[in-house]
Design a protein around this motif. Structure first.
Motif, PDB file in Angstrom:
ATOM      1  N   ALA A  73       0.828  -1.202   0.000  1.00 18.49           N
ATOM      2  CA  ALA A  73       0.000   0.000   0.000  1.00 18.49           C
ATOM      3  C   ALA A  73       0.868   1.261   0.000  1.00 18.49           C
ATOM      4  N   ARG A  74       1.939   1.251   0.792  1.00 24.61           N
ATOM      5  CA  ARG A  74       2.814   2.422   0.844  1.00 24.61           C
ATOM      6  C   ARG A  74       3.557   2.604  -0.478  1.00 24.61           C
ATOM      7  N   ARG A  75       4.061   1.525  -1.044  1.00 21.71           N
ATOM      8  CA  ARG A  75       4.790   1.638  -2.314  1.00 21.71           C
ATOM      9  C   ARG A  75       3.882   2.109  -3.439  1.00 21.71           C
ATOM     10  N   VAL A  76       2.662   1.596  -3.482  1.00 18.26           N
ATOM     11  CA  VAL A  76       1.729   1.992  -4.540  1.00 18.26           C
ATOM     12  C   VAL A  76       1.343   3.460  -4.392  1.00 18.26           C
ATOM     13  N   GLU A  77       1.146   3.915  -3.165  1.00 24.74           N
ATOM     14  CA  GLU A  77       0.824   5.325  -2.965  1.00 24.74           C
ATOM     15  C   GLU A  77       1.975   6.217  -3.429  1.00 24.74           C
ATOM     16  N   ASP A  78       3.198   5.824  -3.123  1.00 23.68           N
ATOM     17  CA  ASP A  78       4.356   6.592  -3.581  1.00 23.68           C
ATOM     18  C   ASP A  78       4.459   6.599  -5.099  1.00 23.68           C
ATOM     19  N   GLN A  79       4.100   5.488  -5.726  1.00 21.39           N
ATOM     20  CA  GLN A  79       4.277   5.350  -7.165  1.00 21.39           C
ATOM     21  C   GLN A  79       3.181   6.039  -7.973  1.00 21.39           C
ATOM     22  N   VAL A  80       1.911   5.823  -7.586  1.00 23.79           N
ATOM     23  CA  VAL A  80       0.807   6.330  -8.426  1.00 23.79           C
ATOM     24  C   VAL A  80      -0.047   7.381  -7.714  1.00 23.79           C
ATOM     25  N   LEU A  81       0.319   7.722  -6.471  1.00 23.60           N
ATOM     26  CA  LEU A  81      -0.344   8.795  -5.714  1.00 23.60           C
ATOM     27  C   LEU A  81      -1.809   8.485  -5.424  1.00 23.60           C
ATOM     28  N   VAL A  82      -2.109   7.215  -5.222  1.00 23.53           N
ATOM     29  CA  VAL A  82      -3.457   6.801  -4.822  1.00 23.53           C
ATOM     30  C   VAL A  82      -3.343   6.065  -3.502  1.00 23.53           C
ATOM     31  N   ARG A  83      -4.035   6.570  -2.490  1.00 22.25           N
ATOM     32  CA  ARG A  83      -4.013   5.925  -1.179  1.00 22.25           C
ATOM     33  C   ARG A  83      -5.172   4.932  -1.082  1.00 22.25           C
ATOM     34  N   THR A  84      -4.857   3.715  -0.729  1.00 21.30           N
ATOM     35  CA  THR A  84      -5.893   2.692  -0.584  1.00 21.30           C
ATOM     36  C   THR A  84      -5.511   1.761   0.550  1.00 21.30           C
ATOM     37  N   ASP A  85      -6.507   1.266   1.252  1.00 19.42           N
ATOM     38  CA  ASP A  85      -6.301   0.316   2.341  1.00 19.42           C
ATOM     39  C   ASP A  85      -6.314  -1.087   1.744  1.00 19.42           C
ATOM     40  N   ILE A  86      -5.205  -1.806   1.862  1.00 21.76           N
ATOM     41  CA  ILE A  86      -5.113  -3.179   1.348  1.00 21.76           C
ATOM     42  C   ILE A  86      -5.094  -4.120   2.548  1.00 21.76           C
ATOM     43  N   ARG A  87      -6.092  -4.985   2.611  1.00 23.82           N
ATOM     44  CA  ARG A  87      -6.168  -5.894   3.760  1.00 23.82           C
ATOM     45  C   ARG A  87      -6.859  -7.196   3.360  1.00 23.82           C
ATOM     46  N   ARG A  88      -6.734  -8.152   4.228  1.00 25.12           N
ATOM     47  CA  ARG A  88      -7.347  -9.449   3.976  1.00 25.12           C
ATOM     48  C   ARG A  88      -8.867  -9.341   4.109  1.00 25.12           C
ATOM     49  N   ALA A  89      -9.576 -10.100   3.277  1.00 23.58           N
ATOM     50  CA  ALA A  89     -11.036 -10.095   3.329  1.00 23.58           C
ATOM     51  C   ALA A  89     -11.522 -10.557   4.695  1.00 23.58           C
ATOM     52  N   ASP A  90     -12.592  -9.938   5.186  1.00 24.56           N
ATOM     53  CA  ASP A  90     -13.100 -10.253   6.515  1.00 24.56           C
ATOM     54  C   ASP A  90     -13.574 -11.698   6.632  1.00 24.56           C
ATOM     55  N   LEU A  91     -14.168 -12.220   5.582  1.00 22.64           N
ATOM     56  CA  LEU A  91     -14.830 -13.524   5.638  1.00 22.64           C
ATOM     57  C   LEU A  91     -13.978 -14.659   5.100  1.00 22.64           C
ATOM     58  N   GLY A  92     -12.791 -14.338   4.603  1.00 25.55           N
ATOM     59  CA  GLY A  92     -11.887 -15.379   4.109  1.00 25.55           C
ATOM     60  C   GLY A  92     -12.517 -16.229   3.024  1.00 25.55           C
ATOM     61  N   ASP A  93     -12.362 -17.541   3.155  1.00 20.92           N
ATOM     62  CA  ASP A  93     -12.863 -18.460   2.145  1.00 20.92           C
ATOM     63  C   ASP A  93     -14.383 -18.567   2.128  1.00 20.92           C
ATOM     64  N   ASP A  94     -15.059 -17.978   3.125  1.00 22.02           N
ATOM     65  CA  ASP A  94     -16.524 -18.037   3.161  1.00 22.02           C
ATOM     66  C   ASP A  94     -17.180 -16.934   2.345  1.00 22.02           C
ATOM     67  N   SER A  95     -16.402 -15.978   1.842  1.00 20.23           N
ATOM     68  CA  SER A  95     -16.980 -14.821   1.153  1.00 20.23           C
ATOM     69  C   SER A  95     -17.902 -15.222   0.010  1.00 20.23           C
TER      70      SER A  95
END
Length: 394
Positions: free
Chosen positions: A316-338
């Motif tokens: 997330a930090r590298r992508v923000e530095d590269q393309v100037l877009v801030r985004t939260d990257i995280r694991r899905a809440d429901l995992g394999d049940d999604s």
């Protein structure tokens, strides 16, 4: 108004009018119409505090019908049965029978669905079925146009067979889209703005939602980022970010791998492969960030375990530095049940479409409303590889 009743709570005309903004006379008429539908509502006349005019209390009958959601996979497929409120009554993990035709696989899905309803449905009729498939669908959802994981479902035959043999509403969806719908309906992610879910499993794909509505392209290929070429020699995103692709790539480098544990060990033993994977993931996330500017990117699928939370934060930090877009990257809440829960959300939408309830209204319900809770004990899980029974199609 029906969306309010899907909370499962007992309510009355005054409360429904306050929640919906409709006039009490409109709510009275609507409730009367819904009471004409056999077994849909429970009705009770109550006198609040023992004095005054009696009040009619209504609530949705959770046994009105049951719903079945299916997530199809080439190895193990999952079936879940819930009541009409989306509360789980049982789940099965079944070995997908190999070497079947499209019609035979469709008959297997139908047979397992009917058996699940007969054994765990407590006499309630099946109201709707939804199937998540490992492949892209045409916009009308009448055929699968690409499935590397399960190629026999390609074309119209698989979907058509199930539609003709099940006498209830049936919905089909790409499994990544179903997973994102599950996160929006049951998870903690906000449906506002743009949300992207990246699935890394046997392949790589992404699903994109804007204000709670999942985007679908004209060919069904929207989000199939695994096809992107990374290098001049033809190395693709899915060759480095999927289990099947990386297994093949490692074998070509002299690392025969049989399972995910061995795959993880091989990656750590080869720093060059690890760097290639990290670069490929950075590239994928940067493209998604530039294309959609999502506030959240959810990551799911068995292969995503090779990217723990600390790596996701670094990306997330590298992508923000590269393309100037801030985004939260995280694991899905429901995992394999999604995807499984997304299938139930689709089945619920299919069941209540005749009453005018939309997918967006279902997705907007509070997560606790549809949280799957087994009414007695743990979900029932079974593993089998029974051959499909022929199903007569009218």
């Amino acid at each position: 108004m029906l969306a309010c009743l899907l909370s499962g709570e007992e309510t009355d005309v005054h409360e429904l009018a306050a929640k919906t903004g409709l006039s009490q006379s409109t709510v009275f008429r609507s409730v009367d119409q819904l009471l004409q539908v056999p077994n849909l509502l429970h009705r009770r006349v109550a006198r609040e505090g023992g004095r005054g005019r009696p009040t009619t209390k209504v609530m949705l009958n959770r046994r009105y019908s049951v719903l079945v959601g299916v997530v199809l996979d080439s190895a193990v497929s999952r079936f879940i049965l819930t009541d009409v409120l989306g509360r789980a009554w049982g789940e099965r993990k079944l070995t997908t029978p190999p070497a079947l035709t499209a019609a035979e696989l469709a008959d297997w899905v139908v047979t397992e669905t009917r058996d699940l309803v007969a054994e765990l449905g407590e006499g309630s009729p099946l109201g709707a079925l939804a199937v998540g498939v490992p492949g892209a669908l045409t916009p009308d959802q009448e055929q699968v146009v690409g499935s590397h994981n399960l190629p026999i479902i390609g074309g119209p035959d698989f979907i058509d067979r199930i539609r003709r043999t099940m006498h209830v509403p049936v919905r089909f969806e790409n499994d990544s889209h179903a997973a994102l719908l599950g996160e929006l309906s049951f998870g903690a992610v906000s449906a506002s703005g743009v949300v992207v879910l990246v699935t890394m499993s046997t392949g790589v794909s992404a699903a994109i939602a804007v204000e709670g509505e999942i985007l679908v392209g004209s060919t069904g290929s929207l989000g199939e980022f695994g096809r992107l070429t990374l290098t001049a020699d033809g190395l693709r995103v899915e060759d480095l970010l999927s289990e099947a692709g990386l297994n093949k790539h490692l074998r070509a480098r002299g690392h025969p791998i049989d399972d995910s544990v061995g795959l993880a060990a091989a990656v750590e033993e080869d720093p060059r492969i690890r760097r290639q994977m990290d670069d490929a993931f950075d590239h994928l996330i940067a493209i998604i960030a530039l294309a959609y500017e999502p506030h959240t990117i959810l990551v799911t699928g068995g292969f995503s375990a090779l990217f723990p939370e600390n790596r996701l934060a670094s990306v997330a930090r590298r992508v923000e530095d590269q393309v100037l877009v801030r985004t939260d990257i995280r694991r899905a809440d429901l995992g394999d049940d999604s995807a499984l829960l997304g299938a139930i959300s689709l089945a619920s939408a299919a069941r209540f479409a005749e009453f005018g309830l939309t997918d967006q209204q279902l997705a907007a319900l509070p997560p606790a409303t549809l949280a799957p809770v087994a009414p007695s004990g743990a979900p029932v899980t079974a593993t089998s590889a029974r051959p499909p029974m022929p199903v007569d199609a009218p």
